[in-house]
Design an enzyme around this catalytic site. Structure first.
Site, PDB file in Angstrom:
ATOM      1  N   TRP A 365      51.991  34.677  38.400  1.00 13.41           N
ATOM      2  CA  TRP A 365      53.227  35.086  38.620  1.00 13.41           C
ATOM      3  C   TRP A 365      53.878  34.860  39.886  1.00 13.41           C
ATOM      4  CZ3 TRP A 365      54.941  39.673  41.454  1.00 13.41           C
ATOM      5  CH2 TRP A 365      53.970  40.327  42.289  1.00 13.41           C
ATOM      6  N   ASP A 366      53.186  34.747  40.845  1.00 15.20           N
ATOM      7  CA  ASP A 366      53.699  34.739  42.290  1.00 15.20           C
ATOM      8  C   ASP A 366      54.340  33.295  42.371  1.00 15.20           C
ATOM      9  OD1 ASP A 366      51.074  33.655  41.897  1.00 15.20           O
ATOM     10  OD2 ASP A 366      50.377  33.631  43.804  1.00 15.20           O
ATOM     11  N   GLU A 492      47.212  45.471  42.023  1.00 14.52           N
ATOM     12  CA  GLU A 492      46.230  45.452  41.355  1.00 14.52           C
ATOM     13  C   GLU A 492      45.255  46.452  41.839  1.00 14.52           C
ATOM     14  OE1 GLU A 492      44.660  41.330  41.821  1.00 14.52           O
ATOM     15  OE2 GLU A 492      46.556  40.454  40.837  1.00 14.52           O
ATOM     16  N   LYS A 596      47.212  48.125  46.775  1.00 15.09           N
ATOM     17  CA  LYS A 596      46.566  46.799  47.212  1.00 15.09           C
ATOM     18  C   LYS A 596      47.777  45.852  47.706  1.00 15.09           C
ATOM     19  CE  LYS A 596      43.965  42.564  45.762  1.00 15.09           C
ATOM     20  NZ  LYS A 596      43.728  41.504  44.672  1.00 15.09           N
ATOM     21  N   GLN A 597      48.957  45.819  47.334  1.00 16.44           N
ATOM     22  CA  GLN A 597      49.942  44.957  47.498  1.00 16.44           C
ATOM     23  C   GLN A 597      51.170  45.621  47.154  1.00 16.44           C
ATOM     24  OE1 GLN A 597      48.041  42.891  44.029  1.00 16.44           O
ATOM     25  NE2 GLN A 597      49.403  41.596  44.641  1.00 16.44           N
TER      26      GLN A 597
END
Lengths: 792, 792
Positions: A365-366, A492, A596-597
């Site tokens: 997806w990034d 994640e 995580k992000q």
């Protein structure tokens, strides 16, 4: 792990010093940094001799092998097969013997060695001064390119000279298939190793040309690789020999080299591959491409390369005064973004581009969320191609949704060709946000370019089928709110949660975009069988979308239950246990407040319209305390939102982190390939972060601000036929339409009409200083070292 | 799949008719139903000839092979290796040639064929009248036992006679290792197939004895199998031959059989296995066991078997008048419960006992939750052994908890030897309730037996280490409530949820039980290093345990968020898509209100003390509408709670379903082995369900009630040194202490003191009739067929 050696700071070059080339730990990192690619083919920056090497890599976009995914306990709908990018026939290798001693940076004496990635020339240059154990000296100058203009072609200009006395040299120019792998890792972010996957189909040699064709066993793809050579030293003593085997083509050239009379070899490489063409046809294409390259010659290819890049930099360059290290990193980032996408043309842009085998060469997806938002404003044709690739996988995605009891399309979490390849279903099946991310990229592309035809066609198909999925997986609760349960958001370190704010808000956008596209394009509606009330159902779901909020803490939860969980014991987590996923089970991560992000913070960026300024600040500061950035997809988003809420110094720190991810190997895995999305994110951290740009349905907004460290910032964006140049100084911003019609924008809420060819200058309001928020223990971003600051 | 043929209804026998034996679909089911075991060794009910067969099976408790578990994407803490029970050297096979034609139920003509499992004799009997294609007739009578008294011994009494004229026969009595498997399945509930795992170590033959020893490759276990024979027909014509190879031992006996002079062969089998003893020692033990068996002879073993069972039935029999089919099924269930556990002695009681390879021979939480609660009151020594096995795995469980960043013990979700073997972490790592289930079994055993020494020792160790895990994974929220987040409860159609009511309540019990055990036993506290305030922390966590409740619906959610999810589309789910896990992804199941097996309802049963009668009824009725019973661990619990809340007819239907699970092959996988926990659950559905028995800290409670279908119910339970006989009639209950001291109990809230040797009779209050709750479309339990009802 060894200390990372940094590259000297220069505006347009990335230079490797002698120490770096001889440090085996740096080797694989340099191979990624120095990888050349045009999005169609990619060559890692392996040394000409082929060894020493970290990972040899020659990649053809979408040329992969598939293999059955194994499960301790299989469940219904688990992905059946993995796909892994193949290291194909290597044509980079030119081995050299000097008086019967192999030239090798680890043998003899390297008197000088330097490699330079020239961001304007689009070539990798190398020079070496080497003395053999028995005292014979040579100087080597090589230059390599992967052509942006001839997409199947790479070329190497190889020059060698004797230094003080004549030396007998033997050059072996190789094509090598099924190269062995030299090392293995357990890191789940690395690639699967499949062994010898290339089955020989054809091996032809004549004159100084060799063509080898192979096919893969399981994925049944065919590839042909060819090389041809021009030798410029035609002294009578030169001997030539061409040899071919199934997995090896070799042209050997030997002769006596006199000092002052350098020899030169130009090697041309061509690759063609297909899932349906015969070996014969592929071979013919390789021969034809080689003829074309021979006709252009090295100089022709190199000139075209530079012209292509001149054009690119005129559009795409970002100037940043006050931090030459970041200036260099941003150009490095833009160069690799171009390399990843330029000629992908209907194939995916993988997470690592074509720079390494990491993540098996998969696209995630990034691409849509970080890479395309940069390219949309500097290289929109690449965005159209990339979204057309998504469209080409839409049938597969609809089939998969149907198989799993959903309607519409379920786009894959990770893939090369379109099939879901994730062996971990809480990501591969539940991270539905990929659907909305693709839809958002479609919407952004159409808005920025006005490409209505795309919206009526491929783009509209994507919008409709992704919207159908949301309608199918969401449900109304007793209070009439539309819920999306059991999904995995971007972060994640959480999974299978209810009402992930990011997912719900992006699904809302997706549903509305689909309804609007259908309203605008009757042919889309007809082609997709959209019935009369389907758009109304999409709008109703979007309007009723549940957006959880925690009244007690006054912040938005990442997902409905997130804030009820215990906060991770950051104080009790030593530095060596990061990244956490390699040291703690998902069980512990998922049930804790640890991020995580950027996830909620990514929603603050991409759906800023639904949050107040105060909410953004509170939310951002809360999640700062939880976000460990074990993903490279975080610092850039944190930079953007930090800038927006007024934490300018922090924004700058995160911008640096995103930009330097690979030049400083911050995640210690650049060896497997570059972090293309983080590099893109660094550019976003400039344009959307410090530049404060937002391209919204309500118009183009800017709230630019420079941190104290920087003196000036400038970047250009394309919007339809117009080009806008934005320049930010400490106390004012300058907007200029350099091409095309006038543009309207807003500067800190003030409407600004920018006439074509004219500049508008506006003052930047002063910023109220806020206390710097705290990150988890030991996870604050690095601050720019003082001695570097002094240099700048 | 073929229609399931049912077994004729008889009180003490399970009889297979000729049609069943010749139906290849029934064969594997019959092999499980007719499996003989003593908990130490197990023989599937394969035909003497060895073929046709569904699955050949000879199992030694805890004799397994291990293999690496594969993952598409591995995560930290994922289980490394699987363990799978091994089909060891088969000594059941006696092949027979009649005038050079092999006796085979699929060849020649079967004039009569019957097999009978005799629940009082503890043997499997077979008789066959067979005519060869060329017209030679023989009658065969065989009987087989796995000795309860000689735990390493099985024996076969094999008799054959010629019917009308002399026939020449050849008998081959075999020991066969590494039998090939004949079929394969993708059902995840079946076993892994590992191929030839037995490595030959020794093969010895002398006289009519053969001993074969093998070892496993990865798990490094050794096993020796031996056979010896007694031949009773000693006519001069008999020839004998003994032969041995690495994987085959064979004693051949041939001779001429005269009508009226039947021949008889008794075959003795002995098995010994170990992880540390040498092959030599194992072989010596096999020889010694065979000598012991030869000394006892068939008659000695058969008499001891019957005596053992007489004693068992005197304690354990459940009488149920009015439904002879369920009467038979309950005795079948009790017999197999005994077979599964009798001589397990420090090894696990697997989910399938030793009746088949299903679930790889693993033991799960259901042993402690369903099997031990039955055995506690009829065979408490087996419960002590089973819990001692758990204790033997405690070090491994503490290591695993530590590796995963938790304190205390993390007991395995599925295992043979103690290591976690689940390849699916949302079960294997997050289904923490197994800890509390084991603790509950310890507590129940100690309460029922008064075995204080066990609580001070093994049992206490288990209580303390399991409690420590809860303390470590739980956390206090802002309101001071103790939460347990991210776990998987009993219902496998949900996973990774917050505050699963069952888990929280069972953890509460566990924490309190640990605190009490530590208070009572200073040596336990000292051995486990329990510090002064640790029990206080356990009690505080237990007292603060969060128990979610939905005010709007007036029911308890299975977990905190369960009731906010959309209800599964039951109407849109056709019958052939059950079990759902084979036709829908976990993603869809986890995010919906759909229940595989009793979870909240199991909490209503095991923690009935915290729910009001009205809450129980409302909760039960709500979950009835969601529970699809794709697990065999559900009907029994639904029976128990249905009876408690007043749905007597429904309780009876569920009791029937639990009891008939294997005799009617309701889950269509009895071929892989019996559902031991469901069989136990059927007994619980009688004692806890219709009998209304609860053994609580506050005393022994009864609320017995018969459904209209039944005339009488009677069962016995042991409590310490006392034996209580409970008899339930439509309008009264009779309590009698048949042995040991007086007992106090409560009958519908009334205190009753039952004097030793005396009976107390109490009336049963009338029941207010409730409307029958609805189950999901198509998932209502079967009602007893009318024609069967008439028969009874």
């Amino acid at each position: 792990m060894s200390e990372v050696r940094s590259f000297p700071i220069e505006p347009w070059h990335v230079r490797e010093t002698e120490e770096q080339a001889r440090d085996p730990h740096q080797l694989a990192r340099s191979e990624s940094v120095f990888a050349l690619s045009n999005g169609h083919i990619g060559l890692r920056g392996n040394l000409d001799e082929g060894e020493p090497r970290g990972l040899s890599g020659t990649y053809l976009n979408a040329f992969y092998e598939s293999f059955p995914l194994a499960y301790g306990e299989r469940g219904f709908g688990f992905a059946e097969d993995g796909q892994s990018i193949v290291n194909v026939t290597d044509g980079k290798v030119i081995r050299l013997l000097v008086e019967d001693e192999p030239v090798d940076v680890l043998r003899g004496e390297v008197l000088d060695h330097e490699r330079v990635l020239d961001l304007r020339a689009g070539t990798l240059q190398r020079s070496m001064h080497w003395r053999s154990a028995s005292g014979h000296e040579i100087k080597l100058h090589t230059e390599r390119l992967v052509s942006f203009t001839q997409r199947s072609i790479a070329a190497i200009d190889y020059r060698i000279e004797a230094v003080d006395r004549p030396v007998r040299i033997v050059l072996q120019s190789n094509l090598i298939a099924n190269q062995p792998e030299l090392e293995h890792t357990d890191d789940p972010r690395a690639a699967n190793r499949l062994g010898r996957v290339l089955v020989p189909q054809l091996a032809i040699a004549h004159d100084q040309r060799v063509v080898l064709a192979h096919s893969t066993k399981a994925s049944r793809l065919g590839a042909a690789a060819g090389m041809d050579h021009v030798v410029y030293d035609e002294s009578g003593d030169v001997r030539r020999h061409t040899h071919v085997e199934d997995d090896l083509g070799r042209v050997t050239i030997s002769g006596l080299l006199e000092p002052g009379r350098p020899a030169r070899l130009v090697k041309f490489l061509a690759y063609h591959w297909s899932s349906r063409q015969t070996t014969d046809w592929l071979r013919d294409q390789v021969d034809a491409s080689l003829e074309g390259a021979l006709a252009e010659g090295w100089e022709g290819l190199a000139d075209a390369q530079r012209a292509y890049l001149d054009d690119f930099w005129a559009r795409a360059d970002v100037e940043l005064d006050g931090d030459p290290e970041v200036q260099q990193a941003l150009r490095f980032a833009l160069f690799h973004l171009l390399q990843a996408g330029a000629r992908a043309e209907g194939r995916a842009i993988p997470a690592k581009g074509l720079t390494g085998p990491g993540y098996d060469g998969h696209a995630f997806w990034d691409t849509e969320t970080f890479v395309l938002p940069v390219l949309t404003y500097i290289q929109p044709d690449v965005v159209r191609d990339a979204l057309s690739w998504r469209h080409s996988t839409l049938d597969l995605a609809c089939q998969r949704a149907g198989q799993l009891g959903m309607r519409g399309a379920l786009l894959p979490w990770r893939t090369i060709r379109g099939e879901e390849c994730s062996g971990y279903w809480p990501a591969g099946l539940a991270a539905l946000h990929v659907n909305a991310d693709v839809a958002d990229a479609v919407r952004r592309y159409v808005r920025a370019t006005g490409d209505e035809g795309f919206e009526a066609g491929c783009g509209g198909d994507l919008l409709v089928q992704t919207a159908r999925l949301w309608q199918s997986v969401g449900s109304y609760d007793h209070a009439g709110r539309f819920r999306i349960d059991g999904v995995t958001g971007p972060d994640e370190y959480s999974a299978l949660v209810d009402n992930n704010v990011y997912t719900n808000l992006m699904a809302q956008t997706n549903l509305r975009a689909a309804a609007e596209a259908v309203d605008r394009h009757a042919e889309l509606s007809q082609r997709q069988g959209v019935d009369d009330d389907e758009p109304e159902r999409w709008r109703a779901a979007a309007d009723a979308m549940l957006l959880p909020y925690d009244e007690r803490l006054g912040v938005h939860p990442q997902d409905q239950d997130f804030l009820t969980h215990a906060v991770w014991d950051f104080e009790g987590t030593p530095a060596e246990r990061y990244p956490l996923l390699l040291h703690y089970p998902y069980f512990q991560l998922y049930r804790s407040q640890v991020v995580k992000q950027a996830d909620l913070v990514l929603a603050l960026h991409l759906r800023g319209d639904v949050f107040t300024d105060e909410q953004k600040r509170r939310d951002f500061e809360y999640y700062e305390g939880l976000t460990v950035r074990d993903s490279s997809l975080s610092a850039c988003t944190q930079a953007i939102v930090a800038a927006e809420v007024g934490h300018l110094e922090l924004a700058y720190d995160y911008l640096r982190e995103a930009a330097l991810v690979d030049l400083h190997d911050l995640h210690r895995n650049s060896a497997d390939g570059l972090h293309i999305a983080s590099l893109a994110g660094a550019v976003l951290a400039v344009t959307n972060g410090l530049g404060g740009m937002r391209d919204t349905d309500g118009g183009l907004l800017f709230r630019p601000r420079l941190p104290a460290e920087l003196d000036r910032l400038a970047f250009g964006i394309a919007l339809g036929a117009s080009r806008l140049r934005v320049e930010v100084l400490p106390h004012e911003a300058r907007y200029e339409v350099t091409e095309g019609p006038d543009l309207d924008l807003r500067h800190f809420g003030e409407d600004v009409h920018v006439r074509s060819g004219q500049a508008e200058v506006r003052p930047i309001p002063a910023l109220h200083r806020l206390p710097r928020p705290r990150q988890p223990a030991g996870r604050a971003p690095a601050r720019r070292p003082r001695h570097r600051r002094a240099e700048s």
